[in-house]
Design an enzyme around this catalytic site. Structure first.
Site, PDB file in Angstrom:
ATOM      1  CD1 TRP A  38      -2.072  -2.211   1.924  1.00 41.69           C
ATOM      2  CD2 TRP A  38      -2.953  -1.350   0.049  1.00 41.69           C
ATOM      3  NE1 TRP A  38      -3.069  -3.050   1.493  1.00 41.69           N
ATOM      4  CE2 TRP A  38      -3.623  -2.550   0.352  1.00 41.69           C
ATOM      5  CE3 TRP A  38      -3.324  -0.639  -1.093  1.00 41.69           C
ATOM      6  CZ2 TRP A  38      -4.659  -3.059  -0.436  1.00 41.69           C
ATOM      7  CZ3 TRP A  38      -4.355  -1.134  -1.893  1.00 41.69           C
ATOM      8  CH2 TRP A  38      -5.007  -2.337  -1.555  1.00 41.69           C
ATOM      9  CG  ASP A  42      -3.292   3.895   4.098  1.00 44.17           C
ATOM     10  OD1 ASP A  42      -4.383   3.726   4.688  1.00 44.17           O
ATOM     11  OD2 ASP A  42      -2.938   3.200   3.115  1.00 44.17           O
ATOM     12  CE  LYS A  55      -8.389  -3.277   3.832  1.00 50.50           C
ATOM     13  NZ  LYS A  55      -7.784  -2.312   2.929  1.00 50.50           N
TER      14      LYS A  55
HETATM   15  C1  PLP Z   1      -7.187  -1.919   1.902  1.00 56.19           C
HETATM   16  C2  PLP Z   1      -6.148  -0.869   2.019  1.00 56.19           C
HETATM   17  C3  PLP Z   1      -6.045   0.187   1.103  1.00 56.19           C
HETATM   18  C4  PLP Z   1      -6.952   0.292  -0.103  1.00 56.19           C
HETATM   19  O1  PLP Z   1      -8.205   0.686   0.276  1.00 56.19           O
HETATM   20  P1  PLP Z   1      -9.370   0.972  -0.780  1.00 56.19           P
HETATM   21  O2  PLP Z   1     -10.399   1.593   0.099  1.00 56.19           O
HETATM   22  O3  PLP Z   1      -9.762  -0.320  -1.377  1.00 56.19           O
HETATM   23  O4  PLP Z   1      -8.840   1.918  -1.799  1.00 56.19           O
HETATM   24  C5  PLP Z   1      -5.086   1.133   1.326  1.00 56.19           C
HETATM   25  N1  PLP Z   1      -4.244   1.069   2.370  1.00 56.19           N
HETATM   26  C6  PLP Z   1      -4.306   0.074   3.263  1.00 56.19           C
HETATM   27  C7  PLP Z   1      -3.352   0.058   4.410  1.00 56.19           C
HETATM   28  C8  PLP Z   1      -5.253  -0.924   3.105  1.00 56.19           C
HETATM   29  O5  PLP Z   1      -5.305  -1.928   4.002  1.00 56.19           O
END
Ligand code: PLP
Length: 359
Positions: free
Chosen positions: A101, A168, A192
């Site tokens: 990511w 993030d 998540k």
């Molecule tokens: C799942 C995830 C993403 C991507 O998320 P989307 O909402 O599908 O764009 C980005 N960063 C991390 C750490 C993730 O676990």
């Protein structure tokens, strides 16, 4: 009714109590005669939900007044582009690369003609730890991924820097208390640890909102959404409604401190099972970088046949979503806020019996 223990990485498990409320309120929301998903985003009915969600985030995260809470769409992946679009001023930009990511985020900055400096990475050991990260104090912005969903690593402490820090936090939202002195922009998709897919939570320090250049499209400016309280256009209303119920659920459990404590207990049960398996199970992350959210592991010698067999036995026992990410294989148990301790204990019991049979 069947309810599985869902260890999937995302979209992920949502508390059953929350889904029951959604079910009860689905057709007639608060005696309005309509579903909340049929309500205008300009109506009082919806506005109460919207304000409650923002208020609950502020309360749970103890957010200082100089931060805005935004509800956007496009997922965390959109934020990989939006953060540089809004923060880059032609100067220095630094990233820590702790996995897939982070890499995607770096790529989005590069697409914009930015040349980010990668000041720390654990790529050489397949991202099995969080490297020491030292950012300069004179960057336009700096960037980390707080929890690496695929590799199962997580920062214990955020780096300190005078530069704005972007985080993030897609896979560890609302799972521990945050020191907002250290952070300037934090974002994550809800799917998540905070609700359903379709809502992206962005928390941004107000003094960063005016940096944005005139060439940036209206919808891609944080300022657009801050100025309109995330009601510039139609927000993902149903997702925000469920997010709000998840936040209420966290409050009912005692807030973020209590959730954090429970998460530590759950993670310990699982990591202890790995560590005490006599080498039958092998964790991916180094111990001091272990994630409390995603536990990535293999069976000894990366035995793909045994791993497949364990997945199958788990599935028969109503435990799903345990297959590791395709980029590293093996197994991964995501034990987000909504995964119960009973779920983790059931998994550990299965793992121990499996190890006994096959060791
Ligand atoms: C799942 C995830 C993403 C991507 O998320 P989307 O909402 O599908 O764009 C980005 N960063 C991390 C750490 C993730 O676990």
């Amino acid at each position: 009714m069947k309810r599985a223990y869902n260890f999937g990485a995302g979209p992920a498990t949502i508390p059953t109590e929350v889904l029951e409320i959604v079910q009860k309120e689905l057709i007639d929301f608060k005696d309005s005669g309509i579903s909340i998903m049929e309500a205008s985003h300009r109506s009082k009915l919806y506005d109460d939900v919207h304000e409650s969600a923002i208020g609950n985030i502020r309360e749970l995260y103890k957010l200082p007044d100089d931060f805005e809470v935004l509800f956007l769409q496009g997922g965390a992946s959109m934020q990989f582009a939006m953060a540089p679009l809004n923060l880059y001023e032609g100067g220095k930009v630094q990233y820590a690369n702790t996995g897939a990511w982070s890499k995607k985020a770096i790529k989005e900055a590069q697409i914009q003609g930015i040349e980010p400096e990668i000041v720390a990475t654990s790529q050489e050991s397949n991202f099995d730890h969080i490297p020491e990260v030292n950012f300069d104090d004179d960057c336009d912005y700096t960037y980390i991924t707080s929890n690496n969903t695929i590799y199962g690593t997580q920062y214990r402490e955020f780096p300190s820097t005078a530069s704005p820090l972007v985080v993030d936090a897609s896979s560890d939202l609302f799972s521990y208390a945050i020191d907002w002195n250290k952070i300037d922009l934090l974002f994550g998709g809800a799917q998540k640890n905070a609700g359903p897919s379709g809502v992206t939570i962005v928390i941004v320090r107000k003094n960063l909102l005016d940096r944005v250049k005139d060439s940036v499209p209206t919808m891609l400016r944080y300022k657009t959404h801050a100025d309109s309280n995330s009601l510039f256009n139609t927000p993902p209303t149903f997702g925000i409604y469920i997010l709000n119920l998840v936040l209420e659920w966290i409050k009912s459990k005692g807030g973020i401190g209590a959730i954090d404590k429970l998460n530590r207990e759950k993670a310990k049960i699982l990591y202890d099972a790995i560590d005490n398996s006599g080498g039958f199970y092998v964790g991916h992350a180094q111990k001091d970088s272990r994630s409390l959210m995603n536990v990535s592991f293999n069976i000894k010698d990366k035995d793909a046949k045994l791993e497949a067999q364990l997945l199958e036995e788990a599935s028969k026992a109503n435990m799903i979503g345990l297959k590791g990410h395709r980029s590293i294989g093996g197994l991964r148990a995501s034990i987000y806020n909504a995964m119960s301790k009973e779920g983790v204990e059931a998994l550990v019991e299965l793992m121990q019996e499996f190890a006994k049979k096959h060791n």
